[in-house]
Scaffold this motif. Structure first.
Motif, PDB file in Angstrom:
ATOM      1  N   UNK A  59      -6.076  36.849  10.899  1.00 19.61           N
ATOM      2  CA  UNK A  59      -5.181  37.792  11.556  1.00 19.61           C
ATOM      3  C   UNK A  59      -3.820  37.137  11.779  1.00 19.61           C
ATOM      4  N   UNK A  60      -2.795  37.998  11.860  1.00 17.06           N
ATOM      5  CA  UNK A  60      -1.453  37.538  12.180  1.00 17.06           C
ATOM      6  C   UNK A  60      -1.049  38.012  13.561  1.00 17.06           C
ATOM      7  N   UNK A  61       0.005  37.419  14.112  1.00 17.26           N
ATOM      8  CA  UNK A  61       0.472  37.823  15.432  1.00 17.26           C
ATOM      9  C   UNK A  61       0.894  39.291  15.423  1.00 17.26           C
ATOM     10  N   UNK A  62       0.357  40.048  16.370  1.00 25.41           N
ATOM     11  CA  UNK A  62       0.691  41.460  16.472  1.00 25.41           C
ATOM     12  C   UNK A  62      -0.212  42.370  15.685  1.00 25.41           C
ATOM     13  N   UNK A  63      -1.187  41.804  14.944  1.00 22.56           N
ATOM     14  CA  UNK A  63      -2.105  42.648  14.179  1.00 22.56           C
ATOM     15  C   UNK A  63      -3.098  43.329  15.113  1.00 22.56           C
ATOM     16  N   UNK A  64      -3.367  44.597  14.865  1.00 21.46           N
ATOM     17  CA  UNK A  64      -4.308  45.342  15.708  1.00 21.46           C
ATOM     18  C   UNK A  64      -5.720  44.813  15.471  1.00 21.46           C
ATOM     19  N   UNK A  65      -6.374  44.381  16.548  1.00 15.11           N
ATOM     20  CA  UNK A  65      -7.756  43.898  16.450  1.00 15.11           C
ATOM     21  C   UNK A  65      -8.715  44.803  17.235  1.00 15.11           C
ATOM     22  N   UNK A  66      -8.151  45.713  18.025  1.00 13.71           N
ATOM     23  CA  UNK A  66      -8.962  46.671  18.759  1.00 13.71           C
ATOM     24  C   UNK A  66      -8.244  47.996  18.825  1.00 13.71           C
ATOM     25  N   UNK A  67      -8.827  49.030  18.234  1.00 12.19           N
ATOM     26  CA  UNK A  67      -8.158  50.325  18.157  1.00 12.19           C
ATOM     27  C   UNK A  67      -8.580  51.214  19.312  1.00 12.19           C
ATOM     28  N   UNK A  68      -7.616  51.939  19.864  1.00 10.97           N
ATOM     29  CA  UNK A  68      -7.900  52.851  20.976  1.00 10.97           C
ATOM     30  C   UNK A  68      -8.742  54.015  20.469  1.00 10.97           C
ATOM     31  N   UNK A  69      -9.890  54.296  21.120  1.00 13.75           N
ATOM     32  CA  UNK A  69     -10.761  55.371  20.634  1.00 13.75           C
ATOM     33  C   UNK A  69     -10.331  56.761  21.062  1.00 13.75           C
ATOM     34  N   UNK A  70      -9.387  56.862  21.978  1.00  7.80           N
ATOM     35  CA  UNK A  70      -8.964  58.174  22.448  1.00  7.80           C
ATOM     36  C   UNK A  70      -7.647  58.079  23.180  1.00  7.80           C
TER      37      UNK A  70
END
Length: 517
Positions: A59-70
């Motif tokens: 992963x790079x800095x600022x990469x999304x690792x957890x997406x909001x489910x709602x």
């Protein structure tokens, strides 16, 4: 643009020793990247983010690792570049002491920016509010005053709700905490740009930046950053030092003279509040294209060698912050996340910094002594004088002890903001807030049980109605089938009778023809 404003104040409150100078003598320090970051997927109010990476991913800095489910959630991003070594439960800075799902990243020391990170929007003033809200939402920005509510949601008022006044809350009314103070001193321009972006999104008529009257350096920095913008309708308003002046409802009442309705929100009276740190995070998300991956944290208390403010990557262990603040000293008795009034103790320092962590306090035995034994209530009324919501804490205490939920509701238990002012002034050392929290938890549990029982009743009644409907339908089908069978039998009988008559007629005709011959 600036200057004083007529303040209306709020009832109650207490004056506390501030201890602010202990951590404001040095500039904001930059903490080196630790070898490992533990990034919780729940760093906000609402539903937990869902991991979109697995062990072994780079992963790079600022990469999304957890997406909001709602809608009521917030994305989580990698604070630096490295390799995901695990997605597993780890201890977090929560009063329960339980573990929560976290993304564990082995840092590579390169701090490479992710190619998927968005580009800066320098022309934000020409962009539509909806586009800016999407940018803030994608950046995982939440309120940095402690509640960590998703900022994009708060920047989306319900239809028909007009924001007349946008309040930027830079009041740190609890002792020791100074992260907003140093933020304004060193980065007033970024905070003001974030404020302007939020104002553009909301269409707010007026903006007030509220801070304690003792934050003179921060106020001077704001005045300097606002120079030449007298017509913007942005005012810097100093507020007297009194706890809990930074409470949302208390601040709205102080500045406007209007009370937020019970069970209501400031938006109900045309007001919206955001934290100064949140404004800076909005600036970073929009103008720099940087998701929320770091924050300023105060590390203070008599139990550390050199109290100070640090810019910290999320997921950094608290132990690294304490070490950067001079390490432990003396006989450390307590480690607290948040302030001494509304914060909570941690069992150890092997927990990560999250978006909602604004302060870590390290106390020695003499400065953070164990609670004194509680004595009987003497009905002195000091707690009622200190209550900023004009409640009667001693009555709430008696009703809570008696578990009289009806009386608790009548005396306004859920209006209590749990600020602790009543317990602070109580000469009997009663843990009043503990009683209120316990009573609220019991009532919520009972209400939830009632909801479950109601849902079970509705499911039972629905099932019974379904079974009864099926029985009626089955009976109706049997009736129709019986009628059909009866109809068919009648038709057969009539057919047989008709055949017999036809045969008799044929025989008669045959006989008649035989007689004629």
């Amino acid at each position: 643009m600036s200057g004083s404003a007529s303040l209306f104040g709020f009832p109650g409150g207490v004056r506390l020793p501030t201890h602010k100078a202990a951590s404001t003598g040095d500039p904001i320090g930059a903490l080196p990247l630790p070898p490992e970051l533990v990034v919780p997927l729940t760093q906000h109010g609402g539903d937990p983010a869902r991991a979109v990476v697995s062990a072994g991913d780079t992963v790079g800095r600022g990469e999304c690792i957890g997406r909001a489910p709602g809608e009521f959630s917030a994305a989580v991003h990698a604070p630096t570049s490295g390799t995901v070594v695990a997605v597993e439960d780890r201890p977090v800075a929560h009063p329960s002491g339980l573990t929560e799902p976290c993304v564990v990243i082995a840092t590579d020391g390169l701090d490479r920016r992710s190619p998927e990170a968005p580009e800066p929007l320098h022309d934000w003033a020409q962009r539509a509010p909806a586009e800016l809200r999407r940018r803030i939402e994608a950046a995982g920005v939440v309120g940095l005053g402690g509640a960590a509510f998703p900022t994009a949601v708060k920047l989306t008022p319900r239809p028909g709700a007009d924001v007349e006044l946008l309040i930027i809350n830079a009041i740190e009314c609890e002792p020791w905490i100074t992260c907003d103070d140093v933020l304004l001193r060193e980065h007033a321009g970024a905070v003001l740009t974030g404020i302007r972006i939020m104002r553009h999104i909301l269409g707010a008529q007026e903006v007030v930046i509220a801070l304690e009257e003792t934050k003179r350096e921060a106020a001077d920095a704001l005045h300097e950053a606002l120079a030449g913008a007298e017509d913007e309708g942005i005012r810097v308003v100093p507020v007297p030092v009194r706890y809990p002046a930074g409470g949302e409802k208390q601040l709205v009442q102080s500045l406007t003279g209007r009370e937020v309705p019970t069970d209501g929100l400031p938006l109900d009276i045309g007001v919206l509040c955001h934290n100064a740190g949140t404004a800076a995070a909005v600036h970073d998300a929009v103008c720099l294209g940087e998701p929320l991956t770091e924050r300023i944290v105060t590390v203070a208390g008599t139990g550390v060698g050199a109290p100070r403010n640090l810019r910290v990557r999320l997921g950094t262990p608290v132990s690294a912050l304490v070490e950067a603040a001079g390490g432990y000293r003396g006989r450390t008795s307590r480690l607290i996340v948040g302030g001494p009034m509304m914060g909570h103790a941690l069992e150890h320092d092997r927990v990560p910094v999250t978006k909602g962590c604004n302060c870590f306090l390290v106390g020695e035995e003499y400065s953070f002594p164990a609670p004194e034994p509680a004595l009987p209530c003497i009905r002195c009324g000091d707690c009622a004088d200190a209550c900023p919501v004009s409640l009667q804490p001693q009555q709430l205490y008696w009703h809570a002890r008696a578990r009289d939920t009806e009386a608790l509701a009548e005396t306004g238990l859920f209006d209590c903001i749990e600020c602790g002012a009543c317990a602070y002034v109580c000469p009997s050392h009663l843990p009043l807030v503990g009683y209120y929290r316990s009573a609220k938890a019991e009532i919520r549990a009972a209400e939830q049980q009632q909801r479950f029982a109601e849902q079970a009743r509705q499911r039972y009644e629905f099932r019974q109605a379904r079974l009864e409907r099926e029985r009626r339908e089955q009976a109706e089908r049997r009736r129709r089938k019986k009628e059909a069978l009866q109809t068919d039998a009648g038709a057969d009988e009539r057919g047989d009778r008709k055949a017999e008559i036809q045969a008799a007629i044929a025989r008669a005709r045959k006989r008649k023809r035989g007689g004629d011959d």
